[in-house]
Write an enzyme that holds these catalytic residues in place. Structure first.
Site, short mmCIF file in Angstrom:
data_model
loop_
_atom_site.label_atom_id
_atom_site.label_comp_id
_atom_site.label_asym_id
_atom_site.label_seq_id
_atom_site.Cartn_x
_atom_site.Cartn_y
_atom_site.Cartn_z
N CYS A 1 0.86 -1.36 0.10
CA CYS A 1 0.14 0.04 0.08
C CYS A 1 0.95 1.27 -0.03
O CYS A 1 2.14 0.96 0.11
CB CYS A 1 -0.82 -0.17 1.08
SG CYS A 1 -0.11 0.45 2.75
N ASP B 1 11.87 26.22 -33.25
CA ASP B 1 13.06 26.77 -33.95
C ASP B 1 12.89 26.34 -35.36
O ASP B 1 12.23 25.54 -35.58
CB ASP B 1 14.39 26.16 -33.21
CG ASP B 1 15.71 26.50 -34.04
OD1 ASP B 1 15.63 27.97 -34.11
OD2 ASP B 1 16.05 25.79 -34.75
N GLU C 1 33.61 31.26 -45.09
CA GLU C 1 32.50 30.44 -44.58
C GLU C 1 33.01 29.05 -44.09
O GLU C 1 32.67 28.54 -43.02
CB GLU C 1 31.39 30.21 -45.46
CG GLU C 1 30.41 31.34 -45.58
CD GLU C 1 29.77 31.97 -44.44
OE1 GLU C 1 30.02 31.35 -43.30
OE2 GLU C 1 28.86 33.01 -44.62
N SER D 1 33.28 28.72 -40.44
CA SER D 1 32.28 28.91 -39.82
C SER D 1 31.42 27.45 -39.68
O SER D 1 31.85 26.73 -40.10
CB SER D 1 31.07 29.96 -40.49
OG SER D 1 30.08 30.04 -39.85
#
Length: 897
Positions: free
Chosen positions: A86, A491, A524, A527
């Site tokens: 219980c 997003d 780039e 990056s």
């Protein structure tokens, strides 16, 4: 406080770097009331604390260390137990464990019969934990993850013991009940005969109940075993008094009642234990997915080794039908892999060189060689198991409320039982027999077990079901909050879109396109932004050589700057160029507006402050995005999109998806602030993302939802993790949460309603008006059924399928009939989105070719076919379609069976 009353704790600390750290921690610990002395050793990174356990506990000491800015190194254990009956058992076990030195936190799940323990391994160990559990009157069944056979044997032995008691109880109790109503000639007086027959049976039946009550009282805890012992004990002792005429007459013969009461109690516990054993089947299935051995290639030879001996970097061979033992990367071979047990996706996935494979999935039809990348506790499967176990051990707020109710429940019931006895006997002047009957009935019918089981059983089964569907819910709080979500914020890049953008347009001023592209790509390449990757990829496709860059720097959310051959190059968005005060010609402005209205992101390139051109990049929207948005809005949930893109591009994408609210030109660091603004306007926000820059927003949101295809950081921040890159599972996750919370509320309703309705009946409140009373044995039966009902209601969640998955399956079956494998006589239904279907021709079970029924053609490889009347006719005619471009057009081949 005398010295003998004080305790010493040795706390392992991480994060210290200098003597100042030690002083900071010492001050934080010493500031606590009850701490006599604190000494921190920087060399061993430990703190020795002398404290008064009546004023401060281990949890408070740990909080003091953390408030100083450091972490505490603790041990964690998930302990399996038996004998819980219980909700009060939870408090008994928790109290027994908390009395141990070094216990920081204890959370007991009565549905799964497990204790989730955080402890200081320098102060206590598993042997002490085992002794405490057994000392409290419960069985220690080992740690989660240990060999399951021992636990299974103990549980089966316990069930057999309960079943034997039930059989003997009914075999003796029913004839005894008949003897009280049917006159039978016996050689000795009936009361003595009933005592002789019932005494050994009663002791055998009630021993587990009295034993549990004794241990509960020993631990200064009132639980249901104490009440049951009082009920059946009063019935049996009153019968003995009546038999020998001590105080009571022969009217007080409750022998049959005592036997049947104990039998019904045991029957309820048997059914409950059998049902509770099924609540953790999802975990058992996940653990069962872990292979015991792996075939490793070492020195050019195959060797079968235990899974524990597989290390990162090992080359592993997997044959058709075998499970992939650990996570890795394919180095040779091709095969379809069934990942349904991890992702919930029924369609096997083709794996080739360079693809990743997940431990626990099944290689269906080819031979694969792969290099192990994650082993042991680092594998995806191990992480899922750990996550589900921790989630099943968590307590949502509604469970904490129920726990507080249970704490007051038993004293209240004891009061009602005594009040009913005194009311009927002393005030109403009814017979002692009637008053005693109401006392016994109230003691045995009242049961907080159903209240205690209502939440943990539903959470355990619901979270396990989510894992089977590829939806990992990290804790009970996430379930509770997900039900209240009013706004879902997505997003954009990598979540609503594929995250693999491509260059679509190049506009150069006074130079060639390739020259502009090459210079932009040279910058780039340094990056990590997806848009930068798209520029570099395009230059690679055109074979453009990249040049060296000096003084490179990235400006978050805006672009990159660097020098090539002494010339300053800028590549970025409008905000970067506005900040630098640069403008481009009017005719180019029109081009930019046109591209942005098409949903493309425009990257501007400048040489020494002069605009040299622009590059347009588009990221394809995921097929599931539009349907997910539509279904969320259909559920009454607002949908928003957040992105760093300019407003026109963002609105163009949002319009295609049916999203009304857009947060554009938002820097990564500001996403969490936008979520906070929504929360301040009383919105309950879920944030869906997949990248590192999404983690703060997911942590800020009421519920963070991470795509399984995303980064580990995003998955760690998310409260719900979707194993598939399918946005419709956002809908399925919310639907599952609502279903589980609905079942918890339903369980709690029935638990409260049962006690509210039947305790007054047992106390005799209906007797003056309707003459209705409750026999104690019937009260015992009703009590037993209440807990069983709650557990069974929770178990129905095992069959729950979110409506969006049901809908998808139903529509697909209308398109294609069942495919059957002649080798293993297994049949499969095709299950894909509404506008497409995928025909599987390789059996996931045996790897053999599937022969379709009803004249549908069988082909040698999976085909993607557009769902249309014309194409359904072609399928039935045996014509093979190739839909690699998502448009079923070219008929490649004909095969008929």
């Amino acid at each position: 406080m005398g010295d003998k009353e004080a305790k010493k704790a040795e706390i392992k600390i991480s994060g210290m770097s200098c003597a100042t750290c030690a002083i900071t921690i010492e001050k934080s610990l010493s500031s606590l009331e009850g701490v006599n002395h604190a000494k921190v050793n920087l060399g061993t990174e430990t703190a020795v604390v002398e404290y008064d356990p009546e004023k401060v506990d281990m949890g408070s000491l740990e909080k003091a260390v953390k408030s100083a800015g450091y972490d505490v190194v603790n041990g964690k254990a998930t302990v399996k137990m038996g004998g819980m009956t219980c909700a009060s058992c939870v408090r008994t076990i928790e109290n027994a464990l908390k009395r141990l030195d070094g216990i920081v936190e204890v959370n007991v799940n009565p549905g799964a019969e497990k204790a989730y323990i955080v402890f200081n391994p320098k102060m206590t160990g598993l042997s002490e934990i085992k002794e405490a559990i057994e000392g409290a009157g419960y069985r220690y069944l080992g740690l989660e993850g240990e060999e399951e056979d021992a636990e299974k044997e103990i549980r089966e032995k316990d069930l057999r013991g309960k079943l034997h008691r039930i059989i003997i109880g009914f075999a003796v109790g029913i004839p005894m009940m008949l003897l009280t109503h049917v006159p039978v000639e016996v050689p000795i007086p009936m009361p003595y005969l009933m005592l002789i027959i019932s005494a050994p049976v009663f002791l055998y039946l009630s021993y587990p109940i009295f034993s549990a009550a004794y241990h509960a009282l020993l631990n200064r805890n009132l639980n249901m075993d104490v009440m049951y012992s009082m009920g059946i004990g009063v019935a049996f002792v009153a019968s003995i008094f009546g038999t020998f005429g001590v105080v009571l007459s022969k009217d007080f013969l409750f022998y049959d009642t005592a036997i049947l009461l104990a039998t019904f109690l045991m029957m309820g516990r048997y059914l409950e234990a059998k049902a509770k054993g099924r609540t953790s089947e999802a975990i058992k299935k996940l653990i069962g997915l872990q292979p015991k051995t792996a075939t490793v290639i070492r020195d050019g030879k195959e060797a079968e080794v235990p899974i524990e001996y597989v290390g990162a970097g090992d080359i592993i061979l997997v044959k058709p039908g075998e499970r992939i033992p650990v996570d890795g990367e394919v180095v040779a071979g091709e095969s379809y892999v069934d990942e349904s047990m991890i992702t919930g996706e029924p369609i096997p996935v083709m794996k080739r060189r360079g693809d990743t494979v997940i431990g626990g999935t099944v290689n269906t039809n080819g031979v694969l060689r792969f290099r192990a990348t994650k082993v042991g506790k680092d594998t995806v499967l191990a992480q899922i198991i750990k996550l589900v176990e921790e989630a099943q051990g968590s307590k949502p707020q509604v469970q904490r409320i129920a726990d507080r109710v249970v704490a007051y429940f038993i004293p209240a019931v004891l009061g009602i039982a005594l009040f009913s006895f005194m009311l009927w006997y002393l005030i109403m002047g009814n017979t002692l027999l009637f008053a005693l009957t109401t006392l016994i009935s109230v003691l045995v019918i009242a049961c907080p077990c159903a209240l205690g089981l209502a939440t943990p059983t539903a959470v355990t089964v619901g979270i396990g079901r989510g894992a089977e569907l590829g939806i990992l819910i990290k804790n009970g709080e996430a379930l509770e909050i997900s039900e209240k979500i009013t706004t879902v914020v997505f997003d954009k890049t990598g979540t609503l879109t594929e995250g693999r953008p491509d260059v679509t347009d190049i506009v150069a001023i006074d130079m060639k396109e390739d020259e502009l592209l090459g210079i932009a790509a040279s910058l780039e390449k340094n990056s990590e932004h997806p848009l930068g990757d798209a520029v570099v990829k395009k230059a690679g496709e055109r074979g453009i050589p990249l040049r060296d860059v000096e003084n490179f720097r990235a400006i978050s959310g805006k672009g990159v700057i660097g020098r090539i051959d002494g010339i300053e190059i800028m590549v970025g968005n409008r905000m970067l160029f506005m900040e630098k005060g640069l403008r481009y010609p009017e005719d180019m402005e029109k081009t930019v507006l046109k591209l942005e209205k098409e949903g493309k992101t425009v990257v501007i390139v400048a040489f020494d402050g002069r605009i040299a051109g622009l590059i347009a990049i588009a990221d394809r929207i995921k097929e599931s995005a539009k349907d997910a948005v539509r279904e969320l809005k259909g559920m009454g949930i607002k949908v928003a999109m957040i992105t760093g893109d300019n407003r026109r591009t963002a609105k163009a994408v949002a319009k295609k998806l049916g999203i009304d609210r857009v947060f554009a030109e938002v820097f990564p660091r500001d996403k969490a602030n936008e979520v906070k603004k929504l929360q301040k306007s009383r919105e309950t926000v879920a944030f869906v993302g997949d990248g590192i820059n999404d983690a703060p927003a997911m942590a800020q949101a009421d519920v963070g939802i991470a795509l399984g295809s995303g980064t580990d950081i995003a998955m760690e921040s998310g409260d719900i993790v979707l194993m598939k890159d399918d946005l419709k599972d956002v809908v399925a996750g919310i639907q599952l949460s609502r279903k589980v919370m609905s079942r918890i509320k339903q369980n709690l309703f029935w638990a409260f309603a049962y006690n509210t309705a039947l305790i007054p009946v047992a106390a005799g409140f209906l007797y003056p008006i309707y003459g209705i009373t409750f026999r104690p044995e019937l009260a015992g039966l009703a009590m037993a059924m209440s807990s069983v009902t709650v557990v069974i209601l929770s178990l129905t969640l095992k069959r729950y399928v979110p409506s969006r998955k049901e809908e998808r399956r139903g529509r697909m079956i209308e398109t294609l009939t069942v495919m059957a494998c002649p080798h293993c006589v297994e049949s499969y239904d095709v299950d894909m989105p509404t506008d497409r279907c995928v025909v599987i021709f390789t059996c996931p079970r045996c790897g053999g070719n599937i022969v379709p029924k009803k004249g549908i053609a069988a082909f040698s490889a999976p085909m993607r076919i557009k769902n249309s009347p014309e194409n359904r006719r072609k399928i039935k005619g045996g014509e093979m379609l190739n839909d690699s471009s998502a448009e079923a057009s070219a008929i490649k081949n004909k095969e008929r069976r």
